[in-house]
Each structure stands twice: as structure tokens, then as C-alpha cells.
Write a protein that holds these residues in place. Structure first.
Motif, PDB file in Angstrom:
ATOM      1  N   GLN A  66       0.834  -1.211   0.000  1.00 19.72           N
ATOM      2  CA  GLN A  66       0.000   0.000   0.000  1.00 19.72           C
ATOM      3  C   GLN A  66       0.862   1.252   0.000  1.00 19.72           C
ATOM      4  O   GLN A  66       0.562   2.229  -0.711  1.00 19.72           O
ATOM      5  CB  GLN A  66      -0.917  -0.008   1.226  1.00 19.72           C
ATOM      6  N   ASN A  67       1.940   1.246   0.768  1.00 18.14           N
ATOM      7  CA  ASN A  67       2.824   2.407   0.822  1.00 18.14           C
ATOM      8  C   ASN A  67       3.592   2.595  -0.478  1.00 18.14           C
ATOM      9  O   ASN A  67       3.804   3.719  -0.930  1.00 18.14           O
ATOM     10  CB  ASN A  67       3.798   2.272   1.990  1.00 18.14           C
ATOM     11  N   LEU A  68       4.024   1.505  -1.084  1.00 16.99           N
ATOM     12  CA  LEU A  68       4.777   1.594  -2.333  1.00 16.99           C
ATOM     13  C   LEU A  68       3.926   2.149  -3.473  1.00 16.99           C
ATOM     14  O   LEU A  68       4.439   2.830  -4.360  1.00 16.99           O
ATOM     15  CB  LEU A  68       5.332   0.219  -2.722  1.00 16.99           C
ATOM     16  N   TYR A  69       2.630   1.851  -3.442  1.00 15.25           N
ATOM     17  CA  TYR A  69       1.745   2.318  -4.517  1.00 15.25           C
ATOM     18  C   TYR A  69       0.926   3.539  -4.093  1.00 15.25           C
ATOM     19  O   TYR A  69      -0.069   3.864  -4.729  1.00 15.25           O
ATOM     20  CB  TYR A  69       0.828   1.190  -4.980  1.00 15.25           C
ATOM     21  N   ALA A  70       1.350   4.220  -3.046  1.00 16.78           N
ATOM     22  CA  ALA A  70       0.675   5.453  -2.637  1.00 16.78           C
ATOM     23  C   ALA A  70       0.734   6.470  -3.766  1.00 16.78           C
ATOM     24  O   ALA A  70       1.773   6.677  -4.386  1.00 16.78           O
ATOM     25  CB  ALA A  70       1.346   6.021  -1.385  1.00 16.78           C
ATOM     26  N   GLY A  71      -0.394   7.087  -4.050  1.00 15.04           N
ATOM     27  CA  GLY A  71      -0.442   8.107  -5.099  1.00 15.04           C
ATOM     28  C   GLY A  71      -0.571   7.569  -6.509  1.00 15.04           C
ATOM     29  O   GLY A  71      -0.534   8.338  -7.470  1.00 15.04           O
ATOM     30  N   GLY A  77      -3.917   9.110 -13.390  1.00 14.97           N
ATOM     31  CA  GLY A  77      -4.913  10.085 -13.840  1.00 14.97           C
ATOM     32  C   GLY A  77      -4.306  11.305 -14.499  1.00 14.97           C
ATOM     33  O   GLY A  77      -4.870  11.859 -15.455  1.00 14.97           O
ATOM     34  N   PHE A  78      -3.133  11.730 -14.018  1.00 13.92           N
ATOM     35  CA  PHE A  78      -2.488  12.914 -14.592  1.00 13.92           C
ATOM     36  C   PHE A  78      -1.483  12.558 -15.681  1.00 13.92           C
ATOM     37  O   PHE A  78      -1.321  13.309 -16.644  1.00 13.92           O
ATOM     38  CB  PHE A  78      -1.777  13.712 -13.493  1.00 13.92           C
ATOM     39  N   SER A  79      -0.771  11.437 -15.521  1.00  8.85           N
ATOM     40  CA  SER A  79       0.307  11.154 -16.462  1.00  8.85           C
ATOM     41  C   SER A  79      -0.199  10.791 -17.846  1.00  8.85           C
ATOM     42  O   SER A  79       0.498  11.033 -18.841  1.00  8.85           O
ATOM     43  CB  SER A  79       1.207  10.029 -15.927  1.00  8.85           C
ATOM     44  N   VAL A  80      -1.403  10.227 -17.944  1.00  8.44           N
ATOM     45  CA  VAL A  80      -1.949   9.920 -19.271  1.00  8.44           C
ATOM     46  C   VAL A  80      -2.146  11.193 -20.094  1.00  8.44           C
ATOM     47  O   VAL A  80      -1.605  11.309 -21.196  1.00  8.44           O
ATOM     48  CB  VAL A  80      -3.254   9.103 -19.157  1.00  8.44           C
ATOM     49  N   VAL A  85       0.049  15.076 -24.016  1.00 10.05           N
ATOM     50  CA  VAL A  85       0.355  16.448 -24.442  1.00 10.05           C
ATOM     51  C   VAL A  85       1.844  16.582 -24.740  1.00 10.05           C
ATOM     52  O   VAL A  85       2.237  17.202 -25.737  1.00 10.05           O
ATOM     53  CB  VAL A  85      -0.071  17.457 -23.343  1.00 10.05           C
ATOM     54  N   TYR A  86       2.667  15.971 -23.886  1.00 14.72           N
ATOM     55  CA  TYR A  86       4.122  16.096 -24.041  1.00 14.72           C
ATOM     56  C   TYR A  86       4.597  15.500 -25.360  1.00 14.72           C
ATOM     57  O   TYR A  86       5.274  16.170 -26.158  1.00 14.72           O
ATOM     58  CB  TYR A  86       4.812  15.405 -22.863  1.00 14.72           C
ATOM     59  N   LEU A  87       4.264  14.242 -25.625  1.00 15.48           N
ATOM     60  CA  LEU A  87       4.765  13.574 -26.824  1.00 15.48           C
ATOM     61  C   LEU A  87       4.108  14.112 -28.092  1.00 15.48           C
ATOM     62  O   LEU A  87       4.762  14.251 -29.132  1.00 15.48           O
ATOM     63  CB  LEU A  87       4.544  12.060 -26.710  1.00 15.48           C
ATOM     64  N   THR A  88       2.818  14.434 -27.995  1.00 21.30           N
ATOM     65  CA  THR A  88       2.135  14.986 -29.163  1.00 21.30           C
ATOM     66  C   THR A  88       2.706  16.346 -29.545  1.00 21.30           C
ATOM     67  O   THR A  88       2.971  16.616 -30.723  1.00 21.30           O
ATOM     68  CB  THR A  88       0.621  15.115 -28.888  1.00 21.30           C
ATOM     69  N   SER A  89       2.904  17.208 -28.548  1.00 24.38           N
ATOM     70  CA  SER A  89       3.449  18.534 -28.837  1.00 24.38           C
ATOM     71  C   SER A  89       4.911  18.447 -29.262  1.00 24.38           C
ATOM     72  O   SER A  89       5.371  19.255 -30.084  1.00 24.38           O
ATOM     73  CB  SER A  89       3.294  19.461 -27.631  1.00 24.38           C
ATOM     74  N   TYR A  90       5.643  17.457 -28.743  1.00 20.92           N
ATOM     75  CA  TYR A  90       7.034  17.282 -29.192  1.00 20.92           C
ATOM     76  C   TYR A  90       7.073  16.915 -30.672  1.00 20.92           C
ATOM     77  O   TYR A  90       7.839  17.510 -31.446  1.00 20.92           O
ATOM     78  CB  TYR A  90       7.743  16.204 -28.371  1.00 20.92           C
ATOM     79  N   GLU A  91       6.266  15.935 -31.064  1.00 25.58           N
ATOM     80  CA  GLU A  91       6.264  15.507 -32.466  1.00 25.58           C
ATOM     81  C   GLU A  91       5.823  16.645 -33.381  1.00 25.58           C
ATOM     82  O   GLU A  91       6.429  16.885 -34.441  1.00 25.58           O
ATOM     83  CB  GLU A  91       5.344  14.301 -32.650  1.00 25.58           C
ATOM     84  N   ALA A  92       4.763  17.363 -32.981  1.00 27.93           N
ATOM     85  CA  ALA A  92       4.268  18.455 -33.814  1.00 27.93           C
ATOM     86  C   ALA A  92       5.282  19.599 -33.895  1.00 27.93           C
ATOM     87  O   ALA A  92       5.521  20.164 -34.971  1.00 27.93           O
ATOM     88  CB  ALA A  92       2.937  18.969 -33.259  1.00 27.93           C
ATOM     89  N   SER A  93       5.893  19.934 -32.757  1.00 25.00           N
ATOM     90  CA  SER A  93       6.873  21.024 -32.738  1.00 25.00           C
ATOM     91  C   SER A  93       8.117  20.656 -33.532  1.00 25.00           C
ATOM     92  O   SER A  93       8.700  21.505 -34.220  1.00 25.00           O
ATOM     93  CB  SER A  93       7.266  21.347 -31.289  1.00 25.00           C
ATOM     94  N   LYS A  94       8.523  19.399 -33.445  1.00 25.03           N
ATOM     95  CA  LYS A  94       9.705  18.957 -34.189  1.00 25.03           C
ATOM     96  C   LYS A  94       9.486  19.124 -35.691  1.00 25.03           C
ATOM     97  O   LYS A  94      10.363  19.620 -36.411  1.00 25.03           O
ATOM     98  CB  LYS A  94      10.016  17.504 -33.848  1.00 25.03           C
ATOM     99  N   ALA A 130       1.973  22.232 -17.127  1.00 21.91           N
ATOM    100  CA  ALA A 130       0.758  22.651 -16.418  1.00 21.91           C
ATOM    101  C   ALA A 130      -0.013  21.453 -15.887  1.00 21.91           C
ATOM    102  O   ALA A 130      -0.809  21.585 -14.948  1.00 21.91           O
ATOM    103  CB  ALA A 130      -0.131  23.479 -17.352  1.00 21.91           C
ATOM    104  N   ILE A 131       0.207  20.275 -16.485  1.00 19.23           N
ATOM    105  CA  ILE A 131      -0.438  19.049 -16.006  1.00 19.23           C
ATOM    106  C   ILE A 131       0.508  18.254 -15.121  1.00 19.23           C
ATOM    107  O   ILE A 131       0.104  17.713 -14.093  1.00 19.23           O
ATOM    108  CB  ILE A 131      -0.892  18.173 -17.200  1.00 19.23           C
ATOM    109  N   TRP A 132       1.781  18.200 -15.506  1.00 18.81           N
ATOM    110  CA  TRP A 132       2.746  17.444 -14.706  1.00 18.81           C
ATOM    111  C   TRP A 132       2.863  17.997 -13.289  1.00 18.81           C
ATOM    112  O   TRP A 132       2.972  17.229 -12.321  1.00 18.81           O
ATOM    113  CB  TRP A 132       4.132  17.500 -15.345  1.00 18.81           C
ATOM    114  N   THR A 133       2.853  19.327 -13.136  1.00 13.43           N
ATOM    115  CA  THR A 133       3.152  19.920 -11.828  1.00 13.43           C
ATOM    116  C   THR A 133       2.128  19.557 -10.758  1.00 13.43           C
ATOM    117  O   THR A 133       2.512  19.115  -9.668  1.00 13.43           O
ATOM    118  CB  THR A 133       3.296  21.446 -11.948  1.00 13.43           C
ATOM    119  N   PRO A 134       0.794  19.728 -10.998  1.00  7.35           N
ATOM    120  CA  PRO A 134      -0.155  19.278  -9.970  1.00  7.35           C
ATOM    121  C   PRO A 134      -0.013  17.790  -9.647  1.00  7.35           C
ATOM    122  O   PRO A 134      -0.154  17.381  -8.495  1.00  7.35           O
ATOM    123  CB  PRO A 134      -1.519  19.581 -10.601  1.00  7.35           C
TER     124      PRO A 134
END
Length: 308
Positions: A66-71, A77-80, A85-94, A130-134
Motif C-alpha cells: 500500500q505504501n509503495l503504490y501510494a499516489g 490520472g495525470f500522467s496519461v 500532451v508532451y509527446l504529441t506537442s514534441y512531435e508536432a513542434s519537431k 501545467a499538467i505534470w506539476t499538480p
């Protein structure tokens, strides 16, 4: 020649393939499920207040699973959306920066492409931050183990006591961490892929059925080459940026109490000088290798399967 003229006349565009979102989401979930316990250990090592790190059984008391999987729900929920956004914007920006700044009359050299990789990585980081930080704030505080297990209650507490600044605590510090990290990571990763993935084009679809490379120093499947390229790049980048990431972890779990970033740096220096800023490096690399290896291998494999 006519193809070159058409390419030169075409305006720079940003195109996002919807399947990139599917690939990045799958990679985020796969990596997080497998590596979250290592991330929890990293957080507890980096945020432990004492000069000496206690044994693992004290850092992770029972019930250990339980402690190892805390959070974990917060992380998934946030990393998806964040990684999407990260990989999509990287590919588009590249593609966008490549069309604007790279020569059209001949194939650009790796040195010419490095600024494109860096600019694309920075764009992706600032947008997804903006999503990673929270996520980092709530996940780290739950992983630290002294603020309960409910993400909803923790979010309400942070908002009530610290306001929006508490939720996005460390956004600029995170960018300070990850601008050098992603600059080094993407430059290395793209360089390795250019050398070891037969027929790889940084601005086009992957080869569907690449032939073995006669210049490669080993005989490995393409999937394994993606894994090796990603874990080598992330290991080197993690070693360089660990001191800043250590300060970030302590700042995001502080709840705004204490002397701020400057106070954290001074406290670390008093504890052990330069060596104190290496705390957690081993577990960070141990976490980063499978996390990055799994996420990028799943992502690249799905892209190859789809041919985007």
C-alpha cells in the motif's frame, strides 16, 4: 528537384496524428504501473530530513504494498494526459521547427538538427508542465506518507491552505529541472535513433519493415534498439540534472513551509556539501531506466505498427 521546390514553398504546419495520443496514453499507463514503487522509494529518499538515509524497511513501513503504490491513481490520472500532451506537442513542434529552420535543398546534418530537438523538447515541457506539476505535487506528498491516502482530501487541503500556488508549486523549478534534462535527452535519443534505427527519419513516419543495419555494432531487434537508445539517453540526462530534481522534490513536498528553495539548498549543503546533492541518484536512475524504457518502447512500437 520539383519535390524540393514544393517543400520549400509549403508553409510550416503543425499536424497531430490522433494515434499519437493513443500510443502516448498506453506508454504512460504501462510505465507507471511497473515503476511506481521505485518512484515512491526515490521520493522518500530525497525528502528524508536526516543526513543519513534509514534502511528501506523504515522508509517503507508496513503495509508495504500500500505504501509503495501510494499516489498511483493520481499518477495515472495525470500522467496519461500529461504524457499525451508532451509527446504529441514534441512531435508536432519537431516537424514545425524542422520545416522552418532546416535546409530544404539537402539532408540536414545532426548538428543542424540538434537545436530543433531542443526547441521541440522545451515547447513540449512548457505545455505539459501545467499538467505534470499538480500531479507531482499531489503524488509526491501522498508518496511521502504523512498526509493520508486520499487524493481528493489532499487537493482540498492544499487549495484551502496554499491556494493555486500550492497546486502548481514548483512549475518554474520543474522547467528549470527539465529544460536541461529534455535538451540533453532528446538530443541524445534522436542521435542514437538516427545511428542505430535503419531508415529512421526524425520528421517522417518510421520504416514499416526496416532491414538490418550492416553498421550496427550488435544484432538486436528494432524494438530492443529503441529501448537501449531511450534508457541510455535518460540515464545520462538524469545524472546531470539530479541536484535540481532533488531540490524540486523537497520544495514540492514542503507545503510552502520553511525557507524556500534557497533554504533547501543551504540545508543540503550543511548536511553533506556537494555529496548531499547526489542523494537519490541511484534510485532515480534505477527508476528512470525502466520508466523511460517501457514508455518509449511502447510508444515507438505502436507508432511503427501504425506507420506514423
Amino acid at each position: 528537384m520539383s519535390g524540393d521546390l514544393e517543400l520549400e514553398a509549403r508553409p510550416a504546419t503543425v499536424y497531430v496524428d490522433p494515434f499519437t495520443l493513443v500510443a502516448s496514453s498506453a506508454s504512460a499507463i504501462s510505465a507507471r504501473l511497473c515503476t511506481h514503487p521505485l518512484d515512491t522509494i526515490r521520493i522518500r529518499i530525497q525528502t528524508h530530513p536526516g543526513a543519513l538515509v534509514p534502511p528501506l524497511k523504515q522508509l517503507i513501513p508496513k503495509p508495504r504494498l500500500q505504501n509503495l503504490y501510494a499516489g498511483l491513481p493520481v499518477a495515472i490520472g495525470f500522467s496519461v494526459p500529461a504524457l499525451s500532451v508532451y509527446l504529441t506537442s514534441y512531435e508536432a513542434s519537431k516537424r514545425y521547427f524542422g520545416e522552418r529552420f532546416l535546409p530544404k535543398d539537402n539532408k540536414p546534418t545532426l548538428v543542424q538538427q540538434l537545436p530543433v530537438f531542443v526547441m521541440a523538447g522545451m515547447t513540449a515541457e512548457f505545455l505539459s508542465g501545467a499538467i505534470w506539476t499538480p500531479m507531482d505535487v499531489m503524488k509526491a506528498r501522498l508518496q511521502k506518507g504523512n498526509e493520508g491516502t486520499s487524493a481528493t482530501k489532499l487537493l482540498k487541503k492544499i487549495w484551502r491552505e496554499e491556494g493555486y500556488k500550492g497546486v502548481w508549486r514548483g512549475y518554474w523549478l520543474s522547467n528549470l529541472v527539465f529544460v536541461p534534462y529534455i535538451s540533453l535527452y532528446w538530443s541524445l535519443y534522436e542521435s542514437f535513433k538516427t545511428h542505430f534505427i535503419p531508415g529512421y527519419d526524425a520528421y517522417g513516419p518510421p520504416p514499416v519493415s526496416p532491414s538490418p543495419s550492416p553498421t550496427a555494432p550488435w544484432t538486436l531487434p528494432i524494438t530492443a534498439r529503441y529501448t537501449l537508445c531511450s534508457v541510455t539517453a535518460c540515464s545520462l540526462a538524469a545524472c546531470v540534472t539530479n541536484p535540481i530534481e532533488l531540490v524540486q522534490s523537497r520544495w514540492q513536498t514542503s507545503g510552502g513551509k520553511g525557507e524556500g528553495v534557497g533554504g533547501i539548498v543551504k540545508a543540503l549543503w550543511r548536511q553533506g556539501g556537494v555529496r548531499a546533492f547526489g542523494r537519490g541518484l541511484g534510485i532515480r536512475v534505477a527508476y528512470a531506466i525502466p520508466a523511460n524504457g517501457i514508455s518509449m518502447t511502447v510508444y515507438e512500437s505502436l507508432k511503427r505498427w501504425k506507420g506514423i
